[in-house]
Design a protein around this motif. Structure first.
Motif, PDB file in Angstrom:
ATOM      1  N   SER A   1      -8.306   6.136   3.857  1.00 54.26           N
ATOM      2  CA  SER A   1      -9.325   7.156   3.167  1.00 54.26           C
ATOM      3  C   SER A   1      -8.699   7.810   2.047  1.00 54.26           C
ATOM      4  CB  SER A   1      -9.618   8.230   4.149  1.00 54.26           C
ATOM      5  OG  SER A   1      -8.434   8.721   4.555  1.00 54.26           O
ATOM      6  N   PRO A   2      -9.566   8.345   1.136  1.00 48.59           N
ATOM      7  CA  PRO A   2      -8.936   9.328   0.025  1.00 48.59           C
ATOM      8  C   PRO A   2      -7.992  10.637   0.643  1.00 48.59           C
ATOM      9  CG  PRO A   2     -11.370   8.902  -0.117  1.00 48.59           C
ATOM     10  CD  PRO A   2     -10.925   8.362   1.149  1.00 48.59           C
ATOM     11  N   GLU A   3      -8.512  11.183   1.590  1.00 54.11           N
ATOM     12  CA  GLU A   3      -7.501  12.148   2.402  1.00 54.11           C
ATOM     13  C   GLU A   3      -6.124  11.567   2.737  1.00 54.11           C
ATOM     14  OE1 GLU A   3     -11.765  12.902   2.170  1.00 54.11           O
ATOM     15  OE2 GLU A   3     -10.728  11.267   3.261  1.00 54.11           O
ATOM     16  N   GLN A   4      -6.080  10.390   3.525  1.00 51.18           N
ATOM     17  CA  GLN A   4      -5.093   9.825   3.777  1.00 51.18           C
ATOM     18  C   GLN A   4      -4.016   9.209   2.553  1.00 51.18           C
ATOM     19  OE1 GLN A   4      -3.772   9.894   7.096  1.00 51.18           O
ATOM     20  NE2 GLN A   4      -1.904   9.278   5.891  1.00 51.18           N
ATOM     21  N   TYR A   5      -4.845   8.880   1.654  1.00 49.44           N
ATOM     22  CA  TYR A   5      -4.011   8.254   0.363  1.00 49.44           C
ATOM     23  C   TYR A   5      -3.210   9.329  -0.211  1.00 49.44           C
ATOM     24  CZ  TYR A   5      -3.650   6.860  -4.416  1.00 49.44           C
ATOM     25  OH  TYR A   5      -3.115   6.406  -5.890  1.00 49.44           O
TER      26      TYR A   5
ATOM     27  N   THR B   1       0.938  -1.215   0.177  1.00 49.90           N
ATOM     28  CA  THR B   1       0.068  -0.103  -0.011  1.00 49.90           C
ATOM     29  C   THR B   1       0.841   1.432  -0.012  1.00 49.90           C
ATOM     30  OG1 THR B   1      -0.063   0.111   2.225  1.00 49.90           O
ATOM     31  CG2 THR B   1      -1.848  -1.228   1.501  1.00 49.90           C
ATOM     32  N   THR B   2       0.354   2.421  -0.026  1.00 47.33           N
ATOM     33  CA  THR B   2       1.071   3.510  -0.046  1.00 47.33           C
ATOM     34  C   THR B   2       1.623   3.638   1.491  1.00 47.33           C
ATOM     35  OG1 THR B   2      -0.823   4.726   0.692  1.00 47.33           O
ATOM     36  CG2 THR B   2      -0.429   4.913  -1.558  1.00 47.33           C
ATOM     37  N   VAL B   3       1.150   3.131   2.399  1.00 44.63           N
ATOM     38  CA  VAL B   3       1.514   3.117   3.764  1.00 44.63           C
ATOM     39  C   VAL B   3       3.179   2.333   3.690  1.00 44.63           C
ATOM     40  CG1 VAL B   3       1.213   2.171   6.022  1.00 44.63           C
ATOM     41  CG2 VAL B   3      -0.679   3.020   4.730  1.00 44.63           C
ATOM     42  N   ASP B   4       3.014   1.175   3.041  1.00 41.43           N
ATOM     43  CA  ASP B   4       4.282   0.354   2.886  1.00 41.43           C
ATOM     44  C   ASP B   4       5.458   1.423   2.243  1.00 41.43           C
ATOM     45  OD1 ASP B   4       3.492  -2.347   4.172  1.00 41.43           O
ATOM     46  OD2 ASP B   4       2.232  -2.061   2.341  1.00 41.43           O
ATOM     47  N   TYR B   5       5.119   2.061   1.499  1.00 41.76           N
ATOM     48  CA  TYR B   5       6.043   3.085   0.542  1.00 41.76           C
ATOM     49  C   TYR B   5       6.476   4.269   1.181  1.00 41.76           C
ATOM     50  CZ  TYR B   5       7.340   0.703  -3.691  1.00 41.76           C
ATOM     51  OH  TYR B   5       8.176   0.025  -4.625  1.00 41.76           O
ATOM     52  N   LEU B   6       5.719   4.598   2.357  1.00 40.23           N
ATOM     53  CA  LEU B   6       6.228   5.812   3.122  1.00 40.23           C
ATOM     54  C   LEU B   6       7.737   5.729   3.624  1.00 40.23           C
ATOM     55  CD1 LEU B   6       3.086   6.374   5.358  1.00 40.23           C
ATOM     56  CD2 LEU B   6       3.771   7.757   3.339  1.00 40.23           C
ATOM     57  N   PRO B   7       8.245   6.829   3.146  1.00 45.35           N
ATOM     58  CA  PRO B   7       9.872   6.891   3.382  1.00 45.35           C
ATOM     59  C   PRO B   7      10.067   6.675   4.943  1.00 45.35           C
ATOM     60  CG  PRO B   7       9.170   8.912   1.916  1.00 45.35           C
ATOM     61  CD  PRO B   7       7.666   8.076   2.361  1.00 45.35           C
TER      62      PRO B   7
ATOM     63  N   GLY C   1      -6.944  -6.517   5.603  1.00 47.55           N
ATOM     64  CA  GLY C   1      -5.965  -7.528   4.905  1.00 47.55           C
ATOM     65  C   GLY C   1      -4.749  -6.928   4.653  1.00 47.55           C
ATOM     66  N   THR C   2      -4.562  -5.666   4.357  1.00 49.32           N
ATOM     67  CA  THR C   2      -3.180  -5.026   3.733  1.00 49.32           C
ATOM     68  C   THR C   2      -3.173  -4.055   4.936  1.00 49.32           C
ATOM     69  OG1 THR C   2      -4.669  -3.400   2.507  1.00 49.32           O
ATOM     70  CG2 THR C   2      -3.991  -5.447   1.411  1.00 49.32           C
ATOM     71  N   ASN C   3      -1.811  -3.493   4.691  1.00 53.47           N
ATOM     72  CA  ASN C   3      -1.129  -2.754   5.655  1.00 53.47           C
ATOM     73  C   ASN C   3      -1.910  -1.073   5.676  1.00 53.47           C
ATOM     74  OD1 ASN C   3       0.625  -1.615   7.693  1.00 53.47           O
ATOM     75  ND2 ASN C   3       2.052  -1.287   6.562  1.00 53.47           N
TER      76      ASN C   3
END
Length: 259
Positions: free
Chosen positions: A133-137, A81-87, A126-128
Motif C-alpha cells: 500500500s502507499p502508506e506501507q511503501y 521490493t522495498t520489503v526486500d531492502y528493509l534493514p 508475485g513479488t515479496n
C-alpha cells in the motif's frame, strides 16, 4: 611608471592563475550506490555493465562542470521490493551496506544513495510483500533511509520516481492496470517523504528524477518488447532507454550536489 604597470599586470595574472587553480581543485568527487530493481540492474540489456542506467548516470555526471571522479556500485536486484531492502531482513540492505562501506575511507568524496524502488511493490502478486500500500511503501522507505542516514552521517539520499510500465505487464508477477494505478499512488508519498526529511534531516534527502515516468509513458521505442501472459508488455528500458533514464538520474543527482 611602465615598470609599475607591468608589475601590476603580472600580479593580476598570477592572481587569476591562483584563482583558476583553486576553482579546479574544488571539483566534487562522487561515490554513488544505486539501489533499485531489475530496471536499475539492467535486466535484458546485452551488456548491462556498460549499458545499465547507473553506468549512464555516472558517465553523464563525469562530464559535468565541477564534478571530478565518479565511482559507483550498481545494487539493483531483479524482482526486489522495498520489503526486500528493509534493514531488518538482513538481505539486500546488507549488500548495499557492503557497497557503501567500500567507499568509507574516501572522505574526500560525497557518498550518495540513489534509490528507485516501487515497481515491484505495486504488483498485484508475485513479488515479496506485494501489493504494498502507499502508506506501507512510505514506512518501508523511511526505515531504509533512516538507517542509511544514521550509518553514513555525511551521505546524501536521492529518491527517484519509478518509471511507467504498460498496463498489461504480466510476467512472473502480475501488475496490470491495478498495479500501475498503485505505482502512480506512490509518487505523492515520495514527495511527502522528501518534504518530511527537510525538517527531520535538513540537506540530506532530496527528490530525484520525476520526469522519467512521463518520458517513458507509452514510449514503446525506449523499451524492450517482452512477451507476457497478457501480450507484449513494456517494463524494462532497452539500451537507448537505459541511457535516457541514466541521464535523467544524473541530472537529478547533479542538481542535488550543486545546491
Amino acid at each position: 611608471m611602465r615598470k609599475m604597470r607591468l608589475l601590476k599586470g603580472i600580479l593580476l595574472l598570477l592572481g587569476l592563475a591562483v584563482l583558476t587553480c583553486g576553482k579546479a581543485a574544488e571539483k566534487r568527487h562522487l561515490n554513488i550506490v544505486f539501489i533499485g530493481n531489475s530496471i536499475t540492474q539492467g535486466v535484458g540489456l546485452t551488456k548491462p555493465s556498460h549499458e545499465a542506467p547507473p553506468v549512464q548516470a555516472a558517465l553523464y555526471l563525469g562530464k559535468q562542470t565541477g564534478i571530478g571522479e565518479v565511482k559507483f556500485s550498481n545494487q539493483g536486484v531483479s524482482g526486489c521490493t522495498t520489503v526486500d531492502y528493509l534493514p531488518t531482513t538482513h538481505t539486500l540492505f546488507e549488500r548495499a551496506k557492503q557497497a557503501a562501506d567500500q567507499f568509507a575511507d574516501e572522505d574526500w568524496a560525497t557518498l550518495i544513495f540513489s534509490i528507485m524502488l516501487g515497481t515491484n511493490d505495486s504488483a498485484i502478486h508475485g513479488t515479496n510483500g506485494a501489493p504494498v500500500s502507499p502508506e506501507q511503501y512510505t514506512r518501508n522507505m523511511t526505515q531504509i533511509i533512516d538507517t542509511l542516514l544514521a550509518r553514513y552521517p555525511k551521505a546524501l539520499v536521492v529518491v527517484h520516481r519509478p518509471i511507467w510500465y504498460s498496463p498489461n505487464t504480466y510476467n512472473g508477477s502480475k501488475y496490470m492496470q491495478e498495479g500501475l494505478d498503485r505505482l502512480i499512488s506512490y509518487y505523492p508519498e515520495i514527495q511527502k517523504l522528501v518534504k518530511a526529511y527537510e525538517k527531520k534531516a535538513p540537506g540530506r534527502v532530496f527528490l530525484g528524477d520525476t520526469e522519467g515516468f512521463d518520458f517513458f509513458k507509452g514510449n514503446e521505442a525506449k523499451f524492450q518488447h517482452e512477451q507476457g501472459n497478457a501480450g507484449i508488455f513494456f517494463l524494462h528500458p532497452n539500451a537507448e532507454g537505459a541511457k535516457d533514464l541514466g541521464e535523467l538520474w544524473g541530472k537529478a543527482i547533479y542538481k542535488t550536489v550543486s545546491l
